[in-house]
Motif scaffolding. Structure first.
Motif, PDB file in Angstrom:
ATOM      1  N   GLU A  19       0.830  -1.212   0.000  1.00  0.00           N
ATOM      2  CA  GLU A  19       0.000   0.000   0.000  1.00  0.00           C
ATOM      3  C   GLU A  19       0.865   1.262   0.000  1.00  0.00           C
ATOM      4  OE1 GLU A  19      -2.625  -0.578   3.340  1.00  0.00           O
ATOM      5  OE2 GLU A  19      -3.850  -2.037   2.240  1.00  0.00           O
ATOM      6  N   ALA A  20       1.952   1.245   0.752  1.00  0.00           N
ATOM      7  CA  ALA A  20       2.861   2.393   0.769  1.00  0.00           C
ATOM      8  C   ALA A  20       3.513   2.592  -0.597  1.00  0.00           C
ATOM      9  CB  ALA A  20       3.936   2.207   1.847  1.00  0.00           C
ATOM     10  N   ALA A  21       3.885   1.508  -1.237  1.00  0.00           N
ATOM     11  CA  ALA A  21       4.478   1.607  -2.580  1.00  0.00           C
ATOM     12  C   ALA A  21       3.456   2.142  -3.576  1.00  0.00           C
ATOM     13  CB  ALA A  21       4.999   0.244  -3.031  1.00  0.00           C
ATOM     14  N   ARG A  22       2.222   1.681  -3.461  1.00  0.00           N
ATOM     15  CA  ARG A  22       1.167   2.164  -4.357  1.00  0.00           C
ATOM     16  C   ARG A  22       0.964   3.665  -4.176  1.00  0.00           C
ATOM     17  NH1 ARG A  22      -4.045   3.096  -5.669  1.00  0.00           N
ATOM     18  NH2 ARG A  22      -4.895   1.883  -7.379  1.00  0.00           N
ATOM     19  N   ALA A  23       0.915   4.123  -2.932  1.00  0.00           N
ATOM     20  CA  ALA A  23       0.744   5.553  -2.651  1.00  0.00           C
ATOM     21  C   ALA A  23       1.930   6.357  -3.196  1.00  0.00           C
ATOM     22  CB  ALA A  23       0.588   5.781  -1.151  1.00  0.00           C
ATOM     23  N   ALA A  24       3.123   5.838  -3.029  1.00  0.00           N
ATOM     24  CA  ALA A  24       4.313   6.531  -3.530  1.00  0.00           C
ATOM     25  C   ALA A  24       4.284   6.618  -5.054  1.00  0.00           C
ATOM     26  CB  ALA A  24       5.574   5.821  -3.052  1.00  0.00           C
ATOM     27  N   ALA A  26       1.652   6.763  -6.919  1.00  0.00           N
ATOM     28  CA  ALA A  26       0.629   7.726  -7.310  1.00  0.00           C
ATOM     29  C   ALA A  26       1.190   9.149  -7.289  1.00  0.00           C
ATOM     30  CB  ALA A  26      -0.586   7.618  -6.392  1.00  0.00           C
ATOM     31  N   GLU A  27       2.212   9.364  -6.468  1.00  0.00           N
ATOM     32  CA  GLU A  27       2.805  10.695  -6.331  1.00  0.00           C
ATOM     33  C   GLU A  27       3.967  10.931  -7.287  1.00  0.00           C
ATOM     34  OE1 GLU A  27       3.944  10.928  -2.239  1.00  0.00           O
ATOM     35  OE2 GLU A  27       1.887  10.585  -1.559  1.00  0.00           O
ATOM     36  N   SER A  28       4.735   9.883  -7.567  1.00  0.00           N
ATOM     37  CA  SER A  28       5.948  10.063  -8.356  1.00  0.00           C
ATOM     38  C   SER A  28       6.399   8.733  -8.956  1.00  0.00           C
ATOM     39  CB  SER A  28       7.061  10.606  -7.450  1.00  0.00           C
ATOM     40  OG  SER A  28       8.300  10.574  -8.108  1.00  0.00           O
ATOM     41  N   ARG A  29       7.099   8.825 -10.053  1.00  0.00           N
ATOM     42  CA  ARG A  29       7.666   7.614 -10.668  1.00  0.00           C
ATOM     43  C   ARG A  29       8.926   7.166  -9.943  1.00  0.00           C
ATOM     44  NH1 ARG A  29       7.172   8.473 -17.176  1.00  0.00           N
ATOM     45  NH2 ARG A  29       4.972   8.988 -17.133  1.00  0.00           N
ATOM     46  N   HIS A  30       9.519   8.061  -9.194  1.00  0.00           N
ATOM     47  CA  HIS A  30      10.775   7.773  -8.507  1.00  0.00           C
ATOM     48  C   HIS A  30      10.464   7.239  -7.116  1.00  0.00           C
ATOM     49  CE1 HIS A  30      12.634   9.768 -11.848  1.00  0.00           C
ATOM     50  NE2 HIS A  30      11.864  10.817 -11.635  1.00  0.00           N
ATOM     51  N   VAL A  31      10.456   5.929  -7.000  1.00  0.00           N
ATOM     52  CA  VAL A  31      10.097   5.266  -5.759  1.00  0.00           C
ATOM     53  C   VAL A  31      11.365   4.710  -5.120  1.00  0.00           C
ATOM     54  CG1 VAL A  31       8.751   3.394  -4.767  1.00  0.00           C
ATOM     55  CG2 VAL A  31       7.835   4.685  -6.693  1.00  0.00           C
ATOM     56  N   HIS A  32      11.624   5.142  -3.882  1.00  0.00           N
ATOM     57  CA  HIS A  32      12.808   4.684  -3.159  1.00  0.00           C
ATOM     58  C   HIS A  32      12.357   3.737  -2.052  1.00  0.00           C
ATOM     59  CE1 HIS A  32      15.194   7.561  -5.352  1.00  0.00           C
ATOM     60  NE2 HIS A  32      14.269   8.472  -5.089  1.00  0.00           N
ATOM     61  N   LEU A  33      13.027   2.610  -1.949  1.00  0.00           N
ATOM     62  CA  LEU A  33      12.625   1.586  -0.994  1.00  0.00           C
ATOM     63  C   LEU A  33      12.709   2.057   0.459  1.00  0.00           C
ATOM     64  CD1 LEU A  33      14.072  -1.655  -2.623  1.00  0.00           C
ATOM     65  CD2 LEU A  33      11.741  -0.763  -2.687  1.00  0.00           C
ATOM     66  N   ASN A  34      13.704   2.869   0.798  1.00  0.00           N
ATOM     67  CA  ASN A  34      13.784   3.336   2.186  1.00  0.00           C
ATOM     68  C   ASN A  34      12.587   4.224   2.523  1.00  0.00           C
ATOM     69  OD1 ASN A  34      14.675   5.464   0.612  1.00  0.00           O
ATOM     70  ND2 ASN A  34      16.432   5.956   1.910  1.00  0.00           N
ATOM     71  N   ILE A  36       9.585   3.917   1.189  1.00  0.00           N
ATOM     72  CA  ILE A  36       8.441   3.005   1.297  1.00  0.00           C
ATOM     73  C   ILE A  36       8.450   2.300   2.649  1.00  0.00           C
ATOM     74  CG2 ILE A  36       7.438   0.876   0.370  1.00  0.00           C
ATOM     75  CD1 ILE A  36       8.299   1.976  -2.421  1.00  0.00           C
ATOM     76  N   ALA A  37       9.613   1.872   3.100  1.00  0.00           N
ATOM     77  CA  ALA A  37       9.710   1.221   4.412  1.00  0.00           C
ATOM     78  C   ALA A  37       9.237   2.175   5.511  1.00  0.00           C
ATOM     79  CB  ALA A  37      11.137   0.758   4.672  1.00  0.00           C
ATOM     80  N   LYS A  38       9.662   3.439   5.436  1.00  0.00           N
ATOM     81  CA  LYS A  38       9.228   4.424   6.435  1.00  0.00           C
ATOM     82  C   LYS A  38       7.718   4.622   6.385  1.00  0.00           C
ATOM     83  CE  LYS A  38      13.470   7.117   6.527  1.00  0.00           C
ATOM     84  NZ  LYS A  38      14.108   8.360   6.081  1.00  0.00           N
ATOM     85  N   ARG A  39       7.174   4.783   5.187  1.00  0.00           N
ATOM     86  CA  ARG A  39       5.721   4.973   5.037  1.00  0.00           C
ATOM     87  C   ARG A  39       4.937   3.786   5.590  1.00  0.00           C
ATOM     88  NH1 ARG A  39       3.357   7.691  -0.264  1.00  0.00           N
ATOM     89  NH2 ARG A  39       4.767   9.438  -0.500  1.00  0.00           N
TER      90      ARG A  39
END
Length: 186
Positions: A19-24, A26-34, A36-39
């Protein structure tokens, strides 16, 4: 007794990560795993235990969206008349397409081609279910099949990211209006 609790926690962690990755996305193409872990409220070790790399996580986001989109067809038909069910489903397609665009932009071409190839038939099947219900009810045209309707919907993917919000839903309404029988009650 503690093993089932950990198992439930693991499932919840995995769900929160997706879900955090999906939300990220939706905001940007640049998704960083750290990020996502925080979110998701999990540590990096938990993220990597579930998803060994970024591609695995993004592929899971995509697969879950496809599963939800496909399963929504039956649920919507149980709650609504066929045209209204189709309208709600097409709204979900717009949300799905926005995430799909982010996933595909973030993945290598070979990875996304495989994902798209495996999702096409289930999505087409869900759309066929909705169209068949509308045809049986006399509210949708009988001369258009799911494959043809998907071709029309696919052209929405050509929209630029900046024009997506203002243009995708109005164009989807044009597609829906085109699928209705001209002589059907609106």
């Amino acid at each position: 007794m503690s093993a089932p609790a950990r198992r439930t926690d693991a499932v919840q962690n995995r769900t929160r990560i997706v879900e955090a990755a999906r939300a990220a996305l939706a905001e940007s193409r640049h998704v960083h795993l750290n990020e996502i872990a925080k979110r998701a409220g999990v540590g990096q070790g938990t993220l990597y235990r579930n998803f060994p790399n970024r591609e695995a996580l993004l592929a899971e986001v995509y697969r879950r969206d496809v599963e939800e989109l496909v399963s929504a067809a039956s649920a919507l038909l149980a709650e609504h008349e066929p045209v209204e069910a189709l309208r709600h489903w097409l709204d979900r397609v717009i949300d799905y397409a926005e995430i799909k665009r982010g996933v595909l932009a973030a993945l290598e071409p070979v990875a996304w081609q495989d994902l798209v190839a495996h999702s096409h038939n289930p999505i087409e099947g869900a759309l066929a279910q909705l169209l068949d219900a509308g045809k049986a009810a006399g509210s949708l045209r009988t001369d258009v099949d799911a494959h043809g309707a998907l071709l029309l919907i696919a052209y929405l993917g050509r929209l630029e990211r900046g024009e997506w919000e203002s243009t995708a839903r109005p164009l989807m309404n044009v597609i829906l209006d085109g699928l209705r029988r001209p002589d059907a009650d609106r």
